[in-house]
Design a protein around this motif. Structure first.
Motif: not given
Ligand SMILES: Nc1nc2c(ncn2[C@@H]2O[C@H](COP(=O)(O)OP(=O)(O)O)[C@@H](O)[C@H]2O)c(=O)[nH]1
Lengths: 717, 80
Positions: A215-216, A219, A224
């Motif tokens: 997810h990071k 973005n 995700s």
């Protein structure tokens, strides 16, 4: 047989989905769906375009785009290739998936078949994993009703958490609702709450381990959870696509890589290795679909497929299957030949009457003789021939063929013939690409994309030309009816005999296809047949009116248009060649004379071979060229009937053997310019294009040589 | 009661339940795409004129499989 301007034009050959928005607030709608659910029909109805439709899986193999307006917005609709899943097991699936992922559609419409919902839900779930904005278009509602299949729409929509719109795309029912819903979802005025598939406990845990990291990095540009699932699945293709479209290399992130390894270890500790992983995913999806359908679908008549099975038992039976197939082919030819005869003569009379008028007009206007000769005797004359010879057979043949296609007969043909293809070490779906070749070989070659294995696709491509396209049918029909039929028999038997001849020619083409495929598989394209599955879709009631309009306007006129645009300049060139004299002999005769010795060897003559060579841009003009060359070198006669044509040919030394050799050579020679160009595009290789040029030509030369000389040796002519 | 056979040996007109797919890679994925997970009911409908492929009824659709592929699907015929 995707014979529309689009499918044979350049536009269709690039698969990338660059969407040209003319204003930034245009909305993009992707149209996904299993094959054969009516996706193209929906697309056509919404956009007013004419994508190819027909009752067999695999005919839409390219991305088409079109526009429509609804309320204050313009929508760009993208027709994705029909697929059963988005797991990227094949090129089509990859194209469809990449578009849903990276094409940023504002809404994705998944078209589904109401008569077979359970299977279709697979794609719905997979789409929902990638994007939230999904509408289900439940098409073929009329068929479902006919089969007494009841669907609880409210419950279905509630279970899925997205809108479900029932439609009957063929009669435009429900499409307004569909546009309305797509509008609302795209503009964010309708909230959706899509159902997510829950997987095996261990898989869920593994997803949880890596999802925060994914997810990071991603973005919010992709879902995700879904990307995590793909990472665990070891799906390389999606990693490449992410790198290509988002310029992110997920595996460059060391932390993620470490966690991924950990998650994979965790899975294998719990007995889930790669194959089990995929199995488990698919099982969860299938079970969920089963579960939802159990609640939402009622089969009031358990035997809803009984009629189809009965028909199948006849059409594909051991005893009758193949005879029925050949019989149907013969009936189509017979109707075409007998039906086209009279209108052909009428049109010819009419067009040549106009020619006389034109001549009078030129004389009246005092135009120079050469101008009249070039335009009227050269261009117009050829045009008139092409039109009168081609139009009537096509106007009969195409609707009949489309009828079979719409009924759902083509997959049965593939089913009947598959074993032969297996023996030839090629792909069963080659039968479908051959059927497309009947319309246009270029379309047939684009259709070869339905074959996944590159080796088998090449075989299908190289041999596609052995199926006579509609550009060659007129020649085959003309020669067989005025020559073979006419020489041997008279009256009522004539059309019967021409029918048999034509059927035999096509049969020879099919047998040659098997033989050449096998030879290719044993030599330059060595290999074993790959696995394949063939769906036999339910028979559907065809819409006669629409078939006629569609096949006449979309196919007949399109093909005729192409022929005419080639015939006009060709007419002028031939006329010039026939009338430019060098040493008192025309240029045409020079060339023909040069080719003559070789042509004689294979049962033709110099003019005929010349016509085939000049006919490279389009096979349609071969016959007109032959006629023009003969006419220019003999005294002018009025050619207003088939009888006259026969006399012309006979007076130029034709025997039945010439007729046979011309037909065979027409069946087996180099593909036309458009087809070659398409092969080049599709194979991306000059080598294979060349081979596709040489293989049929060589086959034709060898066969004609053997036949011509055998017959001559035996003294039969 | 166990009566596990490869699908290609299932007599026409008979139904059976899928037990196991004995293949991997692409073929396996393709078969899974058809919904052939374990316990799926599958019915042999009929053979093509030359004996192969055979049409099967799988989850509401009719799919033709060559004997090579069918032999990789193990089914249990006594239950149905
Ligand atoms: N009865 C009925 N037939 C339909 C409907 N929609 C499409 N068809 C037919 O189903 C066949 C497949 O449609 P097509 O649009 O080519 O399918 P695609 O492969 O999904 O693009 C064609 O013969 C259509 O005429 C419908 O709502 N009702």
């Amino acid at each position: 047989m995707g014979l529309t301007v689009q499918s044979t034009g350049t536009s269709v050959l690039n698969d990338n989905f660059t969407i040209k928005k003319s204003t930034p607030d245009e909305l993009v709608i992707a149209l996904a769906g299993n094959p054969n659910v009516g996706k193209s029909t929906v697309f056509n109805s919404l956009t007013g375009l004419k994508q190819h439709t027909g009752n067999w899986p695999g005919k839409t193999v390219t991305n088409a785009q079109g526009r429509y307006n609804y309320n204050d917005k313009t929508f760009i609709l993208i027709d994705l290739p029909g697929t059963y899943s988005l797991m990227a097991n094949s090129v089509e699936e990859e194209i469809a998936r990449d578009f849903v992922c990276f094409g940023n559609p504002d809404t994705t419409i998944v078209v589904t078949d109401a008569t077979c919902l359970e299977r279709n839900l697979n794609l719905v779930f997979q789409t929902l994993e990638i994007t939230r904005n999904v509408v289900v278009c439940l098409n073929l509602m009329d068929e479902a009703k006919r089969k007494k299949i009841k669907i609880n729409l409210k419950e279905l929509s509630r279970s899925l958490g997205i809108p479900v719109i029932p439609t009957n795309a063929r009669s435009n029912q429900g499409l307004n609702d569909l546009m309305d819903t797509a509008y609302k979802i795209s503009t964010g005025t309708l909230e959706v709450n899509p159902l997510k598939v829950t997987y095996d406990e261990h898989i869920e845990n593994a997803i949880e381990m890596i999802q925060p990291l994914v997810h990071k990095i991603i973005n919010g540009r992709l879902d995700s959870r879904w990307v995590s699932l793909k990472l665990l699945d070891g799906d390389r293709a999606i990693l490449n696509s992410i790198e290509k479209h988002l310029c992110i290399n997920l595996l460059e992130d060391n932390e993620l890589k470490r966690m991924l390894w950990q998650a994979l270890d965790y899975l294998s500790e719990n007995g889930i290795k790669r194959e089990e992983f995929r199995d488990s995913i698919v099982t969860s999806i299938v079970r969920l679909a089963e579960d939802i359908c159990r609640r939402c679908v009622i089969f009031e008549n358990k035997q809803y497929n009984a009629t189809d099975r009965k028909i199948d038992r006849i059409l594909t039976s051991k005893v009758f299957g193949i005879p029925i197939m050949l019989g149907l082919l013969a009936v189509i030819f017979w109707l075409t030949i007998t039906g086209a005869n009279y209108p052909s003569e009428l049109i010819a009379k009419f067009l040549f009457w106009i020619e006389d008028c034109l001549t009078s007009f030129f004389m009246w206007a005092g135009a120079p003789k050469w101008l009249h000769d070039v335009l009227v005797m050269g261009m117009y004359h050829t045009l008139a021939w092409v039109v009168s010879v081609m139009l009537p057979p096509m106007a009969i043949f195409f609707p009949l063929f489309t009828l079979l296609e719409d009924l759902g007969y083509l997959p049965r043909v593939a089913f009947n013939l598959d074993n032969f293809f297996k023996k030839a070490c090629s792909h069963g779906k080659q039968a479908l690409t051959m059927c497309m070749g009947f319309g246009c070989n270029a379309a047939g070659i684009i259709g070869c994309r339905i074959i996944d294995s590159p080796r088998e696709r090449l075989i299908a491509t190289i041999t596609n030309n052995f199926v006579p396209c509609n550009g060659r049918f007129p020649l085959l029909i003309t020669i067989s009816s005025i020559f073979i039929g006419g020489v041997i028999a008279d009256g009522a038997y004539q059309s019967l005999l021409s029918t048999l001849t034509l059927t035999a020619v096509v049969l020879i083409g099919i047998i040659t296809t098997f033989a050449v495929s096998r030879i290719l598989s044993k030599t330059i394209l060595k290999g074993v047949p790959s696995s394949f599955t063939l769906e036999l879709p339910p028979y559907r009631k065809p819409q006669i009116g629409r078939i006629i309009i569609r096949s006449i306007i979309d196919r007949t006129l399109f093909v005729l248009g192409r022929a005419v645009s080639v015939a006009a300049p060709a007419g002028i060139i031939i006329w010039l060649m026939a009338n430019i004299q060098i040493n008192d002999i025309s240029l045409l005769s020079h060339c023909a004379g040069f080719l003559d010795p070789f042509a004689r060897l294979i049962g033709l003559d110099g003019y005929i071979l010349m016509a085939f060579i000049l006919g490279l841009p389009a096979n349609e003009i071969v016959i007109p060229i032959i006629i023009m060359s003969y006419m220019s070198s003999s005294t002018m006669i009025e050619l207003d009937s088939l009888q006259a044509l026969r006399d012309l040919l006979v007076s130029n030394g034709w025997t039945w053997l010439t007729g046979v050799c011309v037909m065979l050579f027409s069946l087996m020679h180099f593909p036309c310019g458009t087809t070659l160009w398409t092969i080049r595009k599709e194979t991306q290789s000059i080598k294979w294009t060349l081979i596709s040029f040489i293989v049929p030509t060589l086959t034709g030369i060898i066969l004609c040589f053997i036949i011509a000389n055998a017959v001559r040796l035996m003294g039969l002519v | 009661m166990e009566n596990v056979i490869p699908l290609n040996l299932l007599p026409l007109g008979k139904s059976a339940r899928v037990k196991k797919l004995v293949c991997d890679g692409n073929i396996r994925r393709r078969l899974l795409d058809l919904g052939l997970i374990s316990n799926t009911v599958i019915e042999a409908l009929q053979k093509s004129p030359s004996g192969d492929p055979t049409a099967y009824h799988i989850r509401g659709t009719v799919i033709a499989l060559r004997s090579e592929e069918a032999s990789k699907i193990l089914v249990e015929s006594s239950q149905v």
